[in-house]
Write an enzyme that holds these catalytic residues in place. Structure first.
Site, PDB file in Angstrom:
ATOM      1  N   GLY A  11       0.839  -1.203   0.000  1.00 27.17           N
ATOM      2  CA  GLY A  11       0.000   0.000   0.000  1.00 27.17           C
ATOM      3  C   GLY A  11       0.866   1.242   0.000  1.00 27.17           C
ATOM      4  O   GLY A  11       1.825   1.317   0.748  1.00 27.17           O
ATOM      5  N   ARG A  72       1.086  -5.148  -5.514  1.00 24.75           N
ATOM      6  CA  ARG A  72       1.071  -6.361  -4.686  1.00 24.75           C
ATOM      7  C   ARG A  72       1.544  -7.478  -5.615  1.00 24.75           C
ATOM      8  O   ARG A  72       1.166  -7.513  -6.785  1.00 24.75           O
ATOM      9  CB  ARG A  72      -0.334  -6.674  -4.195  1.00 24.75           C
ATOM     10  CG  ARG A  72      -1.030  -5.463  -3.599  1.00 24.75           C
ATOM     11  CD  ARG A  72      -1.178  -5.536  -2.105  1.00 24.75           C
ATOM     12  NE  ARG A  72      -1.953  -4.388  -1.644  1.00 24.75           N
ATOM     13  CZ  ARG A  72      -1.764  -3.771  -0.486  1.00 24.75           C
ATOM     14  NH1 ARG A  72      -0.827  -4.159   0.334  1.00 24.75           N
ATOM     15  NH2 ARG A  72      -2.510  -2.769  -0.132  1.00 24.75           N
ATOM     16  N   ASP A 103       4.558  -4.150   6.361  1.00 29.38           N
ATOM     17  CA  ASP A 103       5.125  -5.391   6.902  1.00 29.38           C
ATOM     18  C   ASP A 103       5.214  -6.498   5.853  1.00 29.38           C
ATOM     19  O   ASP A 103       6.147  -7.299   5.880  1.00 29.38           O
ATOM     20  CB  ASP A 103       4.387  -5.850   8.168  1.00 29.38           C
ATOM     21  CG  ASP A 103       2.944  -6.189   7.915  1.00 29.38           C
ATOM     22  OD1 ASP A 103       2.396  -5.731   6.911  1.00 29.38           O
ATOM     23  OD2 ASP A 103       2.357  -6.920   8.740  1.00 29.38           O
ATOM     24  N   THR A 125       3.943   3.328   5.457  1.00 29.86           N
ATOM     25  CA  THR A 125       2.532   2.940   5.484  1.00 29.86           C
ATOM     26  C   THR A 125       1.771   3.942   6.339  1.00 29.86           C
ATOM     27  O   THR A 125       2.313   4.445   7.329  1.00 29.86           O
ATOM     28  CB  THR A 125       2.336   1.515   6.054  1.00 29.86           C
ATOM     29  OG1 THR A 125       0.941   1.331   6.364  1.00 29.86           O
ATOM     30  CG2 THR A 125       3.115   1.276   7.337  1.00 29.86           C
ATOM     31  N   ASP A 127      -0.656   3.156   8.130  1.00 28.55           N
ATOM     32  CA  ASP A 127      -1.287   2.438   9.249  1.00 28.55           C
ATOM     33  C   ASP A 127      -0.516   2.518  10.561  1.00 28.55           C
ATOM     34  O   ASP A 127      -1.055   2.198  11.610  1.00 28.55           O
ATOM     35  CB  ASP A 127      -1.475   0.951   8.885  1.00 28.55           C
ATOM     36  CG  ASP A 127      -2.293   0.777   7.614  1.00 28.55           C
ATOM     37  OD1 ASP A 127      -3.195   1.598   7.405  1.00 28.55           O
ATOM     38  OD2 ASP A 127      -2.025  -0.164   6.850  1.00 28.55           O
ATOM     39  N   ASP A 129       1.667   0.537  11.647  1.00 30.09           N
ATOM     40  CA  ASP A 129       1.599  -0.787  12.281  1.00 30.09           C
ATOM     41  C   ASP A 129       2.901  -1.576  12.173  1.00 30.09           C
ATOM     42  O   ASP A 129       2.912  -2.795  12.257  1.00 30.09           O
ATOM     43  CB  ASP A 129       0.444  -1.603  11.659  1.00 30.09           C
ATOM     44  CG  ASP A 129       0.607  -1.804  10.153  1.00 30.09           C
ATOM     45  OD1 ASP A 129       1.508  -1.165   9.549  1.00 30.09           O
ATOM     46  OD2 ASP A 129      -0.151  -2.589   9.581  1.00 30.09           O
ATOM     47  N   ARG A 171      -5.948  -0.995   8.851  1.00 31.62           N
ATOM     48  CA  ARG A 171      -5.899  -2.473   8.842  1.00 31.62           C
ATOM     49  C   ARG A 171      -6.151  -3.006  10.259  1.00 31.62           C
ATOM     50  O   ARG A 171      -7.129  -2.642  10.874  1.00 31.62           O
ATOM     51  CB  ARG A 171      -4.574  -2.959   8.261  1.00 31.62           C
ATOM     52  CG  ARG A 171      -4.460  -2.571   6.781  1.00 31.62           C
ATOM     53  CD  ARG A 171      -3.709  -3.561   5.989  1.00 31.62           C
ATOM     54  NE  ARG A 171      -2.315  -3.589   6.371  1.00 31.62           N
ATOM     55  CZ  ARG A 171      -1.374  -4.188   5.674  1.00 31.62           C
ATOM     56  NH1 ARG A 171      -1.662  -4.809   4.553  1.00 31.62           N
ATOM     57  NH2 ARG A 171      -0.125  -4.179   6.085  1.00 31.62           N
TER      58      ARG A 171
HETATM   59  P1  ADP Z   1       2.463  -3.891   2.773  1.00 32.30           P
HETATM   60  O1  ADP Z   1       3.911  -3.928   2.457  1.00 32.30           O
HETATM   61  O2  ADP Z   1       1.854  -2.532   2.616  1.00 32.30           O
HETATM   62  O3  ADP Z   1       2.166  -4.565   4.089  1.00 32.30           O
HETATM   63  P2  ADP Z   1       1.498  -6.298   1.419  1.00 32.30           P
HETATM   64  O4  ADP Z   1       1.190  -7.018   2.672  1.00 32.30           O
HETATM   65  O5  ADP Z   1       0.541  -6.407   0.293  1.00 32.30           O
HETATM   66  O6  ADP Z   1       1.699  -4.734   1.648  1.00 32.30           O
HETATM   67  O7  ADP Z   1       2.926  -6.807   0.919  1.00 32.30           O
HETATM   68  C1  ADP Z   1       3.513  -6.240  -0.221  1.00 32.30           C
HETATM   69  C2  ADP Z   1       4.192  -7.307  -1.036  1.00 32.30           C
HETATM   70  O8  ADP Z   1       5.261  -7.877  -0.266  1.00 32.30           O
HETATM   71  C3  ADP Z   1       3.322  -8.502  -1.410  1.00 32.30           C
HETATM   72  O9  ADP Z   1       2.496  -8.240  -2.517  1.00 32.30           O
HETATM   73  C4  ADP Z   1       4.404  -9.524  -1.745  1.00 32.30           C
HETATM   74  O10 ADP Z   1       4.952  -9.269  -3.019  1.00 32.30           O
HETATM   75  C5  ADP Z   1       5.479  -9.225  -0.706  1.00 32.30           C
HETATM   76  N1  ADP Z   1       5.360 -10.152   0.432  1.00 32.30           N
HETATM   77  C6  ADP Z   1       4.441 -10.148   1.414  1.00 32.30           C
HETATM   78  N2  ADP Z   1       4.619 -11.182   2.271  1.00 32.30           N
HETATM   79  C7  ADP Z   1       5.685 -11.875   1.804  1.00 32.30           C
HETATM   80  C8  ADP Z   1       6.389 -13.053   2.242  1.00 32.30           C
HETATM   81  N3  ADP Z   1       6.001 -13.741   3.317  1.00 32.30           N
HETATM   82  N4  ADP Z   1       7.455 -13.458   1.519  1.00 32.30           N
HETATM   83  C9  ADP Z   1       7.846 -12.782   0.420  1.00 32.30           C
HETATM   84  N5  ADP Z   1       7.230 -11.682  -0.041  1.00 32.30           N
HETATM   85  C10 ADP Z   1       6.166 -11.216   0.630  1.00 32.30           C
END
Ligand code: ADP
Length: 319
Positions: A11, A72, A103, A125, A127, A129, A171
């Site tokens: 995000g 994503r 995260d 972010t 959030d 968080d 979130r």
């Molecule tokens: P944010 O970074 O805002 O929390 P997301 O949770 O959508 O957003 O995570 C962003 C991207 O990070 C995901 O689309 C994916 O490409 C990568 N990602 C998330 N979790 C993992 C993981 N456990 N291992 C590898 N890549 C990950």
């Protein structure tokens, strides 16, 4: 380290642009070349990588969103897919990567580091968080967007003597709801970290009406339930008609505040310093106005804690 990459992922948040600018300028200041990876981890595996110059990050410090775009990329959880990303980085001679995101993005950065490619995470972010930092880049701007909306809703709420329910983002974290609720003078704040008591809320509304209050503002964090759902519950409990406002994605946009620009500049520059020092696998943050960095794995295993003192204060001030 002669060449590094930078990407934004997950995000987006206001302040990602000043963070990119800081990474690029700080690196070039130290004679390190910088490549932008466009479109987060998706861009990394597709090889959407271009060199950034001093001027590439000109005129972005005040802009919301991210000039590198974000995405994503669920397939990034697959180690073979990540290996493809690493090969693309190596093909450009890139030796370290700065990942700006939440995260999920940190988990991607951690996984890349474990596969032998050093990454540093910057918490971007709205959030708030992410553990290992008091505040994330974008949180302050989002708060200001929310309180501007609360102030406007308060005008119409007063005119029509209405109770408004405002649903905010965050979130699973209640930080936006809590801080904006406190700053916006909301009567009731619902956060996922604390259970709420409908009888207590009804009593609070009744007391307010008795002392001639013209309006009530209830902030609901999206991690609790939707504003509409809460309106339904309140109607069942009190027969009170309310209006619901879902602020939605306006909270993710807008020109970053001074606080976010300064934070982004400091964290962006620190991330580059860590790569120069050969310290991959770190996450930068700010605690008590001091820059800190943690092992990215350790940072993720810490629990982000909402300031419950603030929650108590918000309740005391809205009697
Ligand atoms: P944010 O970074 O805002 O929390 P997301 O949770 O959508 O957003 O995570 C962003 C991207 O990070 C995901 O689309 C994916 O490409 C990568 N990602 C998330 N979790 C993992 C993981 N456990 N291992 C590898 N890549 C990950």
């Amino acid at each position: 380290m002669k060449r590094i990459g930078v990407l934004t992922s997950g995000g987006d948040s206001p302040g990602m642009n000043p963070a990119i600018r800081a990474v690029v300028r700080k690196a070039i200041f130290h004679n390190i070349e910088v490549y932008g990876i466009y479109g987060g981890y998706t861009g990394l595996i597709n090889g959407n990588i271009k060199k950034l110059e001093l001027g590439s990050v000109g005129d972005i410090i005040h802009r919301g969103g991210t000039m590198l775009h974000s995405a994503r990329c669920p397939e990034f959880k697959n180690p073979e897919v990540r290996q493809k990303g690493i090969e693309n980085l190596k093909a450009h001679g890139i030796e370290g990567l700065v990942v700006i995101g939440g995260d999920g993005s940190y988990r991607g950065a951690k996984a890349l580091t474990e596969q032998g490619f050093p990454c540093v995470g910057i918490p971007g972010t709205i959030d708030n968080d992410i553990p290992g930092t008091d505040v994330t880049i974008g949180f302050d701007t989002a708060l200001n967007t929310v309180i501007e909306a609360i102030d406007k809703i308060r005008d119409t709420a007063t005119s029509h003597e209405r109770t408004f329910i405002i649903e905010v983002m965050g979130r699973d974290a209640g930080d936006i709801a809590l801080w904006a609720g406190l700053a916006g003078g909301a009567e009731t704040i619902l956060i996922p970290e604390e259970n709420y008591d409908m009888n207590e809320i009804a009593e609070r509304l009744r007391k307010g009406q008795e002392r001639g209050k013209k309006h009530s503002i209830i902030i609901v964090a999206e991690g609790v339930c939707s504003g509409t759902e809460f309106a339904k519950q309140l109607k069942e409990a009190t027969n009170l008609d309310t209006r619901v406002s879902v602020l939605g994605h306006i909270q993710r946009g807008g020109s970053p505040t001074a606080a976010d620009r300064v934070l982004a500049s400091r964290l962006g520059a620190r991330a580059v310093e860590l790569l120069i020092e050969g310290k991959g696998g770190r996450a930068v943050g700010i605690e008590n106005n001091r820059l800190v960095d943690y092992d990215i794995i350790e940072a993720l295993s810490k629990e982000h804690k909402l300031d419950l003192q603030l929650y108590k204060l918000s309740q005391e001030l809205s009697i």
